[in-house]
Design an enzyme around this catalytic site. Structure first.
Site, PDB file in Angstrom:
ATOM      1  N   ASP A 167       0.805  -1.226   0.000  1.00 17.91           N
ATOM      2  CA  ASP A 167       0.000   0.000   0.000  1.00 17.91           C
ATOM      3  C   ASP A 167       0.837   1.275   0.000  1.00 17.91           C
ATOM      4  O   ASP A 167       0.277   2.373  -0.014  1.00 17.91           O
ATOM      5  CB  ASP A 167      -0.953   0.010   1.193  1.00 17.91           C
ATOM      6  CG  ASP A 167      -0.235  -0.091   2.541  1.00 17.91           C
ATOM      7  OD1 ASP A 167       0.995   0.068   2.583  1.00 17.91           O
ATOM      8  OD2 ASP A 167      -0.927  -0.336   3.552  1.00 17.91           O
ATOM      9  N   ASP A 223      19.702  -3.282  -3.440  1.00 14.82           N
ATOM     10  CA  ASP A 223      18.873  -2.084  -3.577  1.00 14.82           C
ATOM     11  C   ASP A 223      18.893  -1.234  -2.317  1.00 14.82           C
ATOM     12  O   ASP A 223      18.334  -0.132  -2.302  1.00 14.82           O
ATOM     13  CB  ASP A 223      17.435  -2.454  -3.932  1.00 14.82           C
ATOM     14  CG  ASP A 223      16.802  -3.390  -2.917  1.00 14.82           C
ATOM     15  OD1 ASP A 223      17.314  -4.510  -2.756  1.00 14.82           O
ATOM     16  OD2 ASP A 223      15.795  -3.006  -2.287  1.00 14.82           O
ATOM     17  N   ARG A 226      13.136  11.859   4.708  1.00 19.47           N
ATOM     18  CA  ARG A 226      14.550  11.513   4.660  1.00 19.47           C
ATOM     19  C   ARG A 226      15.289  12.531   3.795  1.00 19.47           C
ATOM     20  O   ARG A 226      14.741  13.025   2.806  1.00 19.47           O
ATOM     21  CB  ARG A 226      14.743  10.110   4.094  1.00 19.47           C
ATOM     22  CG  ARG A 226      13.843   9.082   4.754  1.00 19.47           C
ATOM     23  CD  ARG A 226      14.287   7.677   4.472  1.00 19.47           C
ATOM     24  NE  ARG A 226      14.046   7.225   3.109  1.00 19.47           N
ATOM     25  CZ  ARG A 226      14.185   5.951   2.712  1.00 19.47           C
ATOM     26  NH1 ARG A 226      14.575   5.037   3.581  1.00 19.47           N
ATOM     27  NH2 ARG A 226      13.948   5.609   1.477  1.00 19.47           N
TER      28      ARG A 226
END
Length: 563
Positions: free
Chosen positions: A159, A309, A217
């Site tokens: 989501d 990643d 961030r």
């Protein structure tokens, strides 16, 4: 005056000069609708954050905001009617409810190897970069990214939201790592959304509604190994070169100083012998990655999910998911329940995994470097850098000028073997050792007096006590051979051996309190973690070893990737 030389007061976040350099530089996904899909021939997909109902600011990184000259936004409240103090627009921006001129929000496309296997397209599934701001005092631009602002084309079956527990942990740890001296992304804010998010915390068939939250961030860039891997995997070599040139021109300009000319993006690799600039980029990423991992080992940080990643192209710590802090020393410990059986990302394996990940990055960059021996040299540079930096780090933790020869190496190895005999708190042991006057009082009893608070047993078994006594005598003799006084040695050791780290149970305490509406626990923890190497009277309980209740408690002993 703020750090950008501005005589004005700090500016609201919403009034900064927003840019979208990344979006303007690369081709984007032509599809503008927000649904899960495979993306080809693009570096990103434009996507707007999904609005939330009742944003409330519950965490604000005062030091980072002061560095950037940013004022605190409105707090908001549980009813969403806040804004009497601070600016409401900035709060709405941090909640994903507001997109300003100059911003072109996007989710980056990247791939990655997860738990050692190629996972194909991944991408920003629950992160959206709002845009960039140039800060002259920081020497360049910073990207502002929201984590948990809703679905993106890369969300797969998720989501795109984040829960309070994971968001608070990222907020706390990002800033704590900065003040510990570990290369890291930063976290500016923590916002409650007012909306519930359903999560199955341990993937055991017990989903539950939790408070939703969003972290903002901040980093020069969130480009990661996976950005290059996805282009290489699909043979998109033009995009691979463009992304690599962009990284060099924006973040490694020293690699092309005096070597400009040719095409755009800094001209890296445009003809002649300039192709070696890509190998030199790999060198520098390898070097920075080695230094970063040495810092992890120094402070006892376990990333928990070192997929490619989750590896930064700048050599900084990114993506604080199921991370943990080594409390009892155990090189086989991992905080990630998904990794419990294999232990791939366990504490002691992090240096090797970083090298493995660099090998995957090297493979992605190989079409640009096209020299197998040169690639191997870069990987060997990681090994050499890590070996030397790790040895110097251990010497510093032990209060020695260097690990001089086989005897010093054996001293360090015996230390860790002895720590593993009985549960020994990693942080408390080295802090206690730094306070022992090993020259003035070299006896074993004096040593044990200082390090006993690190032991998770009421009394040492005889064999362990004998081993510790023998090690203390060897260490005292080695310290005596150093020229520094006890005072100077202790001071140097306390500069690299923190007293305060964001222990797993401390973060959980802050989460539970915040869920009750009590932010004082979080605020105190954040305040203490800005000076982790200092003695702070009245705060000693935050340096205590893990309580017994936290040994197996959810959120304290282990976490899942949803954490």
């Amino acid at each position: 005056m703020n750090l950008d030389g501005n005589l004005d007061r700090p500016k609201p976040l919403a009034e900064l000069a927003w840019e979208s350099r990344f979006v303007q530089t690369f081709p984007g996904d032509p599809e503008k609708q927000n649904f899960t899909r495979a993306v080809r021939g693009a570096a990103y997909s434009e996507v707007t954050p999904t609005p939330v109902s009742k944003p409330r600011l519950i965490g604000w990184a005062e030091h980072l905001a002061a560095e950037l000259g940013i004022s605190r936004p409105a707090a908001g409240d549980a009813g969403g009617a806040g804004g009497d103090r601070g600016d409401r627009a900035s709060l709405e921006l941090l909640a994903g409810n507001l997109v300003l001129p100059g911003m072109r929000p996007y989710a980056a496309r990247y791939g990655g190897h997860q738990f050692g296997h190629w996972a194909g397209q991944l991408g920003d599934g629950r992160a959206i970069t709002l845009g960039e701001v140039v800060f002259p005092s920081r020497g360049g631009r910073l990207e502002f990214q929201l984590k948990g602002p809703g679905p993106t084309p890369y969300s797969r079956r998720a989501d795109g939201r984040a829960v309070l527990r994971s968001s608070l942990r990222e907020f706390v740890c990002s800033e704590a790592m900065h003040f510990l001296g570990v290369p890291t992304t930063r976290a500016l804010s923590l916002v409650l959304t007012g909306d519930a998010v359903v999560r199955d915390m341990f993937y055991d068939g017990n989903p539950a509604a939790e408070p939703g939250a969003i972290v903002c961030r901040v980093a020069p860039t969130f480009i990661r190994f996976g950005n290059f891997e996805i282009f290489a995997a699909h043979g998109e070599h033009d995009l691979l070169k463009r992304m690599t040139d962009y990284l060099i021109a924006e973040y490694y300009p020293e690699l092309i100083a005096g070597d400009r000319g040719g095409g755009g993006g800094g001209g890296a690799g445009d003809g002649g012998d300039r192709g070696d600039v890509y190998a030199r980029l790999l060198d520098e990423i390898a070097r920075r990655t080695a230094v970063m991992v040495v810092h992890w080992m120094r402070v006892g940080f376990v990333h928990g999910v070192m997929n490619t990643d989750n590896m930064s192209a700048l050599g900084v710590t990114i993506d604080y998911g199921p991370y943990g802090w080594l409390e009892p020393y155990d090189p086989a410990w991992t905080p990630n329940t998904t990794d419990a059986a294999e232990g791939r990302y366990r504490f002691g394996n992090q240096p090797a995994i970083a090298l493995w990940n660099l090998g995957r990055l090297a493979g992605a960059l190989f079409p640009l470097i096209n020299d197998e021996q040169r690639v191997l040299a870069s990987l060997n540079l990681y090994r050499d850098t890590y070996r030397d930096a790790h040895a110097q780090m251990l010497a510093g933790k032990l209060g020695l000028s260097s690990l001089a020869g086989e005897e010093d190496v054996a001293l360090a190895e015996e230390l860790f073997e002895t720590m593993a005999m009985v549960e020994t708190d990693y942080t408390l042991f080295f802090r206690g050792l730094s306070n022992w006057d090993a020259k003035a009082r070299p006896d074993a009893e004096s040593f044990l007096q200082h390090v006993t608070p690190a032991f998770y047993v009421d009394a040492l078994p005889p064999e362990a006590r004998q081993r510790w006594s023998a090690w203390a005598q060897r260490y005292a003799r080695r310290v005596a051979a150093e020229g520094a006084s006890d005072e100077a040695r202790g001071r140097a050791m306390r500069a690299v051996n923190p007293k305060y780290v964001p222990r797993n149970y401390l973060a959980q305490d802050a989460i539970r309190a915040a869920e009750r509406g009590d932010l004082s626990v979080l605020e105190r923890l954040m305040r203490v973690l800005t000076t982790p190497y200092d003695e702070l009277p009245g705060e000693e309980d935050l340096a205590a070893r893990r309580p017994e209740w936290a040994r197996t408690a959810p959120g304290c002993s282990a976490l899942s990737c949803s954490s």
